[in-house]
Design an enzyme around this catalytic site. Structure first.
Site, PDB file in Angstrom:
ATOM      1  N   ASP A 199      -0.435  -7.339  -9.127  1.00  0.00           N
ATOM      2  CA  ASP A 199       0.577  -6.443  -8.450  1.00  0.00           C
ATOM      3  C   ASP A 199       1.163  -5.378  -8.766  1.00  0.00           C
ATOM      4  OD1 ASP A 199       1.198  -4.525  -5.908  1.00  0.00           O
ATOM      5  OD2 ASP A 199      -0.657  -5.549  -4.531  1.00  0.00           O
ATOM      6  N   HIS A 200       1.310  -4.545  -9.272  1.00  0.00           N
ATOM      7  CA  HIS A 200       2.496  -4.374  -9.995  1.00  0.00           C
ATOM      8  C   HIS A 200       3.623  -3.980  -9.252  1.00  0.00           C
ATOM      9  CE1 HIS A 200       1.211  -0.617  -9.805  1.00  0.00           C
ATOM     10  NE2 HIS A 200       2.521   0.101  -9.643  1.00  0.00           N
ATOM     11  N   HIS A 262      -1.477  -2.811  -2.983  1.00  0.00           N
ATOM     12  CA  HIS A 262       0.226  -2.202  -3.368  1.00  0.00           C
ATOM     13  C   HIS A 262       1.464  -2.322  -1.241  1.00  0.00           C
ATOM     14  CE1 HIS A 262      -0.028  -1.906  -6.802  1.00  0.00           C
ATOM     15  NE2 HIS A 262      -0.585  -0.619  -6.618  1.00  0.00           N
TER      16      HIS A 262
HETATM   17  C1  BG6 Z   1      -1.915   2.335  -8.914  1.00  0.00           C
HETATM   18  C2  BG6 Z   1      -2.823   3.320  -8.095  1.00  0.00           C
HETATM   19  O1  BG6 Z   1      -2.111   1.063  -8.386  1.00  0.00           O
HETATM   20  O2  BG6 Z   1      -0.730   2.101  -7.968  1.00  0.00           O
HETATM   21  C3  BG6 Z   1      -2.685   4.633  -8.012  1.00  0.00           C
HETATM   22  O3  BG6 Z   1      -3.615   2.941  -8.798  1.00  0.00           O
HETATM   23  C4  BG6 Z   1      -0.767   4.900  -8.045  1.00  0.00           C
HETATM   24  O4  BG6 Z   1      -3.249   5.845  -8.154  1.00  0.00           O
HETATM   25  C5  BG6 Z   1      -0.180   3.974  -8.261  1.00  0.00           C
HETATM   26  O5  BG6 Z   1      -0.385   6.188  -8.613  1.00  0.00           O
HETATM   27  C6  BG6 Z   1       1.537   4.028  -7.601  1.00  0.00           C
HETATM   28  O6  BG6 Z   1       2.075   3.049  -8.224  1.00  0.00           O
HETATM   29  P1  BG6 Z   1       3.948   2.961  -8.847  1.00  0.00           P
HETATM   30  O7  BG6 Z   1       4.654   2.466  -9.581  1.00  0.00           O
HETATM   31  O8  BG6 Z   1       3.861   4.735  -9.320  1.00  0.00           O
HETATM   32  O9  BG6 Z   1       4.191   3.665  -7.174  1.00  0.00           O
END
Ligand code: BG6
Length: 511
Positions: A199-200, A262
């Site tokens: 989960d980045h 997230h």
């Molecule tokens: C991804 C989603 O996991 O996270 C995207 O699939 C979203 O739709 C993105 O835009 C948001 O990541 P960050 O790091 O830009 O907040």
């Protein structure tokens, strides 16, 4: 807020290089490889955190060779993202590029795995190590079949002291049943300790800092509970629309795309109890407990607790934006939500009675991810005859962009009379820590290479998240309705304002 003592990069000086490894990327020709993995690996190489013999082995059915793949990665690095603007450290890139290899092969063809096994065996002989990470940067339908094929080819067997690890991207399932099934299939191929579910958000410095902020300071934890906190708002607002992801997004929507993963991670970090240590399972157990304590909504409660929105035409950051239903690869009568707001309650001792409001959406007025903690108002008795009344203290943890933390409090406006005003203390990462922005993938890749799964999701964590959104999915499936429309470039639908207004609160404005 505080004067900073010394800059502290993501991995401070003295952090050892990760052990040697063959980093096998399935889906090597895909977007993720060029846009996120390559810059992250380049940053790690530049910081001296990769072994000099580090190898990237791209696997994809797209016909290519070592030189062609190296060229593609180089082009991505030199043209996309922040590094291209700042300028590339060519020596670091050359060191990374020297280890780039490619293997053309279909994921469904056993021959691909046989050739991969030969490659790894040759490399083990030449380098003396058998370490490999298999990174599944592929569409979710390939996760389980690739894991099974790797297992069949005995590529997930750890022997000779070498590690074999599997990194799985999101989306991890589309509901509780599919997440369980995927977990079962992965666990049939590899042991839990070999599986790294990404989960980045957990790679973001500011997300990890929530634990440092809460548990590394003596003053916040004693007031971090229902006696002092009125409510919490968690926002992940984006200005981007669905762009080229219409096909994926129209079948997914904001709930599945952002909430069980997230947003629940942010919620868990904000609400978890202090773990006994930073050991991976100690941290992950506390986070899972928060998600499990979320009150289950009955399907009938869903309409009052959850707002779905979809953007109509509008203007985002000064540019016209077409309505969602006009975006490429989106059904012209689509009911997919591009916005979601939700009231959550955590039924445990610390948080009983404190609402947590979550919202996320695309094509909104600004890009901003933050956690806002609103404390209880001070009794106003003393100030009943003065100008201005005390407003509640507000602590805002800004995850991105403009990363930082601010605290709003009341102060006397200078002058002869007692007049209350609002002031703010502000800590900004960019000013205090001179570290360059990272993608978040650096930390996750490094941690995977050193075998630290703390920032990855355990199976029970993922299943708990899906379990909580299940009643929402069921209600929507049983009562399909058009989402509330909001103009692109706005703060979201008015129905989301009403969700908070019913409890006497207001969202922090986005614009
Ligand atoms: C991804 C989603 O996991 O996270 C995207 O699939 C979203 O739709 C993105 O835009 C948001 O990541 P960050 O790091 O830009 O907040």
């Amino acid at each position: 807020m505080a004067a900073m003592i010394s800059p502290s990069p993501a991995k401070p000086a003295g952090t050892p290089a990760a052990p040697p490894c063959t980093f096998v990327i399935f889906g090597a020709s895909g977007d993720l490889t060029g846009r996120l993995l390559t810059p992250a690996l380049y940053h790690l190489m530049r910081e001296g955190l990769l072994d000099p013999g580090f190898e990237i082995l791209g696997v994809d059915r797209v016909e290519n060779d070592d030189a062609g793949f190296r060229k593609a990665l180089g082009e991505a690095l030199h043209t996309l993202g922040a590094d291209a603007e700042r300028g590339i450290d060519e020596a670091a890139w050359e060191r990374l590029a020297a280890g780039v290899r490619y293997l053309t092969g279909d994921f469904a063809d056993p021959g691909t795995y046989a050739r991969l096994a030969e490659h790894l065996a040759r490399r083990a002989e030449a380098t003396g190590h058998a370490n490999a990470v298999f990174y599944l940067a592929v569409a979710p339908r390939f996760f389980a079949p690739i894991a099974a094929s790797l297992a069949t080819a005995a590529l997930l067997v750890e022997n000779d002291g070498g590690f074999r690890r599997l990194v799985v991207e999101k989306p991890f399932g589309t509901d509780l049943a599919s997440a369980r099934e995927l977990n079962a299939r992965l666990l049939a191929a590899a042991a839990e300790k070999q599986i790294y579910r990404i989960d980045h958000y957990l790679g973001k410095e500011t997300v990890q800092n929530i634990m440092a902020f809460r548990f590394g300071n003596g003053i916040f934890e004693p007031i971090w509970d229902r006696d002092h906190i009125e409510h919490v708002q968690i926002t992940a607002a984006e200005t981007v629309g669905v762009e080229r992801r219409g096909r994926f997004y129209d079948g997914t929507g904001a709930l599945r795309d952002m909430v069980p993963n997230h947003l629940f991670q942010l919620l868990a970090m904000t609400a978890m109890e202090a773990p006994n240590s930073f050991a991976a399972d100690a941290v992950r157990t506390e986070k899972t407990k928060v998600i499990e304590a979320l009150r289950d909504l009955s399907p009938d409660e869903v309409p009052r607790a959850v707002v779905r929105g979809q953007y109509g035409a509008g203007t985002v950051l000064g540019k016209p934006r077409a309505a969602y239903r006009q975006e490429p690869d989106v059904a012209p009568n689509s009911r997919t939500e591009t916005y979601l707001a939700l009231k959550a309650s955590i039924d445990n001792w610390r948080w009983s009675g404190v609402p947590f409001y979550l919202r996320t959406g695309k094509s909104l007025a600004v890009r901003r991810t933050e956690i806002a903690i609103q404390f209880k108002r001070a009794p106003a008795v003393l100030f009943r005859d003065t100008a201005g009344t005390p407003t509640p203290n507000l602590l805002v943890i800004r995850i991105q962009p403009d990363e930082g933390i601010s605290l709003r409090f009341a102060a006397k406006v200078p002058g002869r009379e007692m007049r209350l005003g609002e002031v703010e203390m502000d800590f900004r990462y960019a000013e205090h820590f001179k570290a360059e922005p990272q993608t978040g993938y650096e930390t996750l890749i490094y941690d995977c290479l050193i075998g630290d799964p703390t920032l990855f999701q355990r199976a029970d964590n993922i299943e708990a998240g899906w379990g909580e959104v299940q009643p929402i999915q069921e209600r929507w499936a049983a009562h399909p309705e058009d989402p509330a429309l909001y103009p692109a470039g706005s703060d979201g639908p008015v129905e989301a304002d009403e969700l908070l207004a019913r409890d006497g609160y207001r969202w922090l404005p986005l614009s």
